[in-house]
Design a protein around this motif. Structure first.
Motif, PDB file in Angstrom:
ATOM      1  N   SER A   4      13.599  17.810  -1.391  1.00 36.52           N
ATOM      2  CA  SER A   4      12.641  16.881  -0.789  1.00 36.52           C
ATOM      3  C   SER A   4      13.225  15.463  -0.730  1.00 36.52           C
ATOM      4  CB  SER A   4      11.310  16.908  -1.537  1.00 36.52           C
ATOM      5  OG  SER A   4      11.501  16.623  -2.890  1.00 36.52           O
ATOM      6  N   GLU A   5      14.024  15.096  -1.728  1.00 36.51           N
ATOM      7  CA  GLU A   5      14.656  13.774  -1.702  1.00 36.51           C
ATOM      8  C   GLU A   5      15.666  13.690  -0.555  1.00 36.51           C
ATOM      9  OE1 GLU A   5      14.603  15.634  -4.620  1.00 36.51           O
ATOM     10  OE2 GLU A   5      12.868  14.587  -5.426  1.00 36.51           O
ATOM     11  N   GLU A   9      15.627  11.209   2.682  1.00 32.96           N
ATOM     12  CA  GLU A   9      16.767  10.363   3.035  1.00 32.96           C
ATOM     13  C   GLU A   9      17.209  10.621   4.476  1.00 32.96           C
ATOM     14  OE1 GLU A   9      19.042   7.311   2.774  1.00 32.96           O
ATOM     15  OE2 GLU A   9      17.763   7.882   1.103  1.00 32.96           O
ATOM     16  N   LEU A  10      17.195  11.878   4.906  1.00 34.88           N
ATOM     17  CA  LEU A  10      17.548  12.207   6.293  1.00 34.88           C
ATOM     18  C   LEU A  10      16.577  11.535   7.261  1.00 34.88           C
ATOM     19  CD1 LEU A  10      18.380  15.996   5.855  1.00 34.88           C
ATOM     20  CD2 LEU A  10      19.999  14.211   6.545  1.00 34.88           C
ATOM     21  N   LEU A  11      15.286  11.628   6.953  1.00 30.56           N
ATOM     22  CA  LEU A  11      14.285  11.031   7.826  1.00 30.56           C
ATOM     23  C   LEU A  11      14.422   9.512   7.855  1.00 30.56           C
ATOM     24  CD1 LEU A  11      12.012  11.693   9.746  1.00 30.56           C
ATOM     25  CD2 LEU A  11      10.441  11.638   7.823  1.00 30.56           C
ATOM     26  N   ARG A  12      14.734   8.935   6.715  1.00 33.93           N
ATOM     27  CA  ARG A  12      14.951   7.485   6.653  1.00 33.93           C
ATOM     28  C   ARG A  12      16.148   7.088   7.527  1.00 33.93           C
ATOM     29  NH1 ARG A  12      13.947   5.634   1.031  1.00 33.93           N
ATOM     30  NH2 ARG A  12      13.836   7.682   1.188  1.00 33.93           N
ATOM     31  N   SER A  13      17.200   7.902   7.520  1.00 35.37           N
ATOM     32  CA  SER A  13      18.371   7.629   8.364  1.00 35.37           C
ATOM     33  C   SER A  13      18.012   7.681   9.842  1.00 35.37           C
ATOM     34  CB  SER A  13      19.486   8.633   8.083  1.00 35.37           C
ATOM     35  OG  SER A  13      19.983   8.462   6.787  1.00 35.37           O
ATOM     36  N   VAL A  14      17.145   8.616  10.190  1.00 39.47           N
ATOM     37  CA  VAL A  14      16.685   8.700  11.585  1.00 39.47           C
ATOM     38  C   VAL A  14      15.878   7.453  11.929  1.00 39.47           C
ATOM     39  CG1 VAL A  14      15.180   9.964  13.181  1.00 39.47           C
ATOM     40  CG2 VAL A  14      16.712  11.227  11.653  1.00 39.47           C
ATOM     41  N   ALA A  63       9.687   8.512  13.295  1.00 37.76           N
ATOM     42  CA  ALA A  63      10.329   8.546  11.974  1.00 37.76           C
ATOM     43  C   ALA A  63      10.035   7.278  11.166  1.00 37.76           C
ATOM     44  CB  ALA A  63      11.830   8.770  12.119  1.00 37.76           C
ATOM     45  N   ALA A  64       9.970   6.143  11.832  1.00 40.28           N
ATOM     46  CA  ALA A  64       9.718   4.885  11.123  1.00 40.28           C
ATOM     47  C   ALA A  64       8.302   4.816  10.551  1.00 40.28           C
ATOM     48  CB  ALA A  64       9.949   3.702  12.065  1.00 40.28           C
ATOM     49  N   MET A  65       7.404   5.655  11.036  1.00 40.35           N
ATOM     50  CA  MET A  65       6.023   5.650  10.550  1.00 40.35           C
ATOM     51  C   MET A  65       5.862   6.469   9.266  1.00 40.35           C
ATOM     52  SD  MET A  65       4.132   6.100  14.223  1.00 40.35           S
ATOM     53  CE  MET A  65       2.489   6.127  13.525  1.00 40.35           C
ATOM     54  N   PHE A  66       6.871   7.258   8.914  1.00 39.77           N
ATOM     55  CA  PHE A  66       6.774   8.095   7.721  1.00 39.77           C
ATOM     56  C   PHE A  66       6.705   7.233   6.469  1.00 39.77           C
ATOM     57  CE2 PHE A  66       9.035  10.184   4.191  1.00 39.77           C
ATOM     58  CZ  PHE A  66       8.113  11.178   3.928  1.00 39.77           C
ATOM     59  N   ASP A  67       5.749   7.573   5.596  1.00 41.04           N
ATOM     60  CA  ASP A  67       5.572   6.858   4.333  1.00 41.04           C
ATOM     61  C   ASP A  67       5.650   7.878   3.202  1.00 41.04           C
ATOM     62  OD1 ASP A  67       4.868   5.363   2.143  1.00 41.04           O
ATOM     63  OD2 ASP A  67       2.893   4.791   2.900  1.00 41.04           O
ATOM     64  N   PRO A  68       6.750   7.882   2.451  1.00 40.18           N
ATOM     65  CA  PRO A  68       6.888   8.871   1.377  1.00 40.18           C
ATOM     66  C   PRO A  68       5.833   8.741   0.284  1.00 40.18           C
ATOM     67  CG  PRO A  68       8.702   7.286   1.316  1.00 40.18           C
ATOM     68  CD  PRO A  68       7.902   7.002   2.550  1.00 40.18           C
ATOM     69  N   ALA A  69       5.161   7.601   0.211  1.00 40.46           N
ATOM     70  CA  ALA A  69       4.096   7.439  -0.779  1.00 40.46           C
ATOM     71  C   ALA A  69       2.840   8.201  -0.362  1.00 40.46           C
ATOM     72  CB  ALA A  69       3.761   5.957  -0.957  1.00 40.46           C
ATOM     73  N   GLN A  70       2.713   8.502   0.934  1.00 39.28           N
ATOM     74  CA  GLN A  70       1.531   9.202   1.446  1.00 39.28           C
ATOM     75  C   GLN A  70       1.686  10.715   1.433  1.00 39.28           C
ATOM     76  OE1 GLN A  70      -1.408   7.737   2.429  1.00 39.28           O
ATOM     77  NE2 GLN A  70      -0.521   5.881   1.605  1.00 39.28           N
ATOM     78  N   ALA A  71       2.901  11.208   1.753  1.00 35.09           N
ATOM     79  CA  ALA A  71       3.123  12.652   1.851  1.00 35.09           C
ATOM     80  C   ALA A  71       4.613  12.937   1.823  1.00 35.09           C
ATOM     81  CB  ALA A  71       2.528  13.182   3.154  1.00 35.09           C
ATOM     82  N   VAL A  73       7.999  14.921   3.344  1.00 33.00           N
ATOM     83  CA  VAL A  73       8.492  15.102   4.700  1.00 33.00           C
ATOM     84  C   VAL A  73       7.910  16.372   5.313  1.00 33.00           C
ATOM     85  CG1 VAL A  73      10.563  15.478   6.117  1.00 33.00           C
ATOM     86  CG2 VAL A  73      10.616  13.809   4.263  1.00 33.00           C
ATOM     87  N   SER A  74       7.917  17.471   4.551  1.00 28.09           N
ATOM     88  CA  SER A  74       7.383  18.738   5.066  1.00 28.09           C
ATOM     89  C   SER A  74       5.919  18.610   5.455  1.00 28.09           C
ATOM     90  CB  SER A  74       7.520  19.846   4.018  1.00 28.09           C
ATOM     91  OG  SER A  74       8.855  20.105   3.740  1.00 28.09           O
ATOM     92  N   THR A  75       5.138  18.028   4.584  1.00 30.44           N
ATOM     93  CA  THR A  75       3.713  17.858   4.864  1.00 30.44           C
ATOM     94  C   THR A  75       3.514  17.013   6.111  1.00 30.44           C
ATOM     95  OG1 THR A  75       3.242  18.004   2.503  1.00 30.44           O
ATOM     96  CG2 THR A  75       1.524  17.044   3.905  1.00 30.44           C
TER      97      THR A  75
END
Length: 186
Positions: A4-5, A9-14, A63-71, A73-75
């Motif tokens: 998951s980490e 990190e992959l999503l953050r790179s995107v 991708a920039a809207m993803f917040d790891p504090a909320q969910a 990556v899979s979710t």
């Protein structure tokens, strides 16, 4: 299978750099899983393929809207897929759609009826509420096992707990969820 980490990190790179290689890894990992998820939800193979592609395009764009504090990556990705499926069926409306096969014969639409979609949405909401009532440890192993599809041995290794503990937590969590969901059924 990425952790998951690593997925985060992959999503953050995107998101930050528009990293096409990172996106390719995410695509290879998630596209078949999303397609399978959509087919299990009642979509035809063609529609599932189309929605899986659309999901991954959304992942690239958002991708920039993803917040790891909320969910995780899979979710987040599966939520995008679920919302796209719901939007697709809403656009179809209550009218039945008729498709034709290669021979020109009409094939009935096999998409779930709106009332079934509503029941599924309510059931999903019930599951979310029930998940909130689990202990943090049980919710964590369920998330890793079912949403991230990690094997129990990997979960045990990553969390630094015995394999038997992982299996017990999954079993107890599933039992607890069933009981909670049975209470919600009319």
């Amino acid at each position: 299978m990425p952790t998951s980490e690593e997925l985060c990190e992959l999503l953050r790179s995107v998101a930050v750099a528009g990293d096409r290689q990172a996106f390719a890894v995410l695509f290879r990992h998630f596209a078949p899983r999303v397609k399978s998820y959509l087919m299990r939800g009642g979509s035809t193979e063609g529609l599932a393929e189309e929605l899986a592609q659309e999901t991954m395009v959304s992942v690239w764009r958002k991708a920039a809207m993803f917040d790891p504090a909320q969910a995780g990556v899979s979710t987040w990705i599966f939520t995008i897929a679920r919302n796209l499926r719901i939007d697709h069926f809403r656009r179809q409306g209550a009218a039945a759609v008729v498709f034709e096969d290669e021979a020109g014969e009409e094939l009935p639409d096999t998409a779930p009826a709106l009332d079934e979609q509503l029941r599924a949405s309510r059931r999903e909401l019930g599951v979310r509420e029930a998940l909130k009532q689990l202990s943090a440890e049980q919710a964590q192993v369920l998330h890793l096992s079912f949403y991230e599809e990690q094997p129990h041995a990997r979960i045990a290794h990553d969390l630094g707990i015995p394999l038997g503990t992982v299996k017990s937590r999954v079993r107890l969590a599933v039992h607890h969820l069933r009981r909670l969901l049975d209470e919600l059924e009319p």
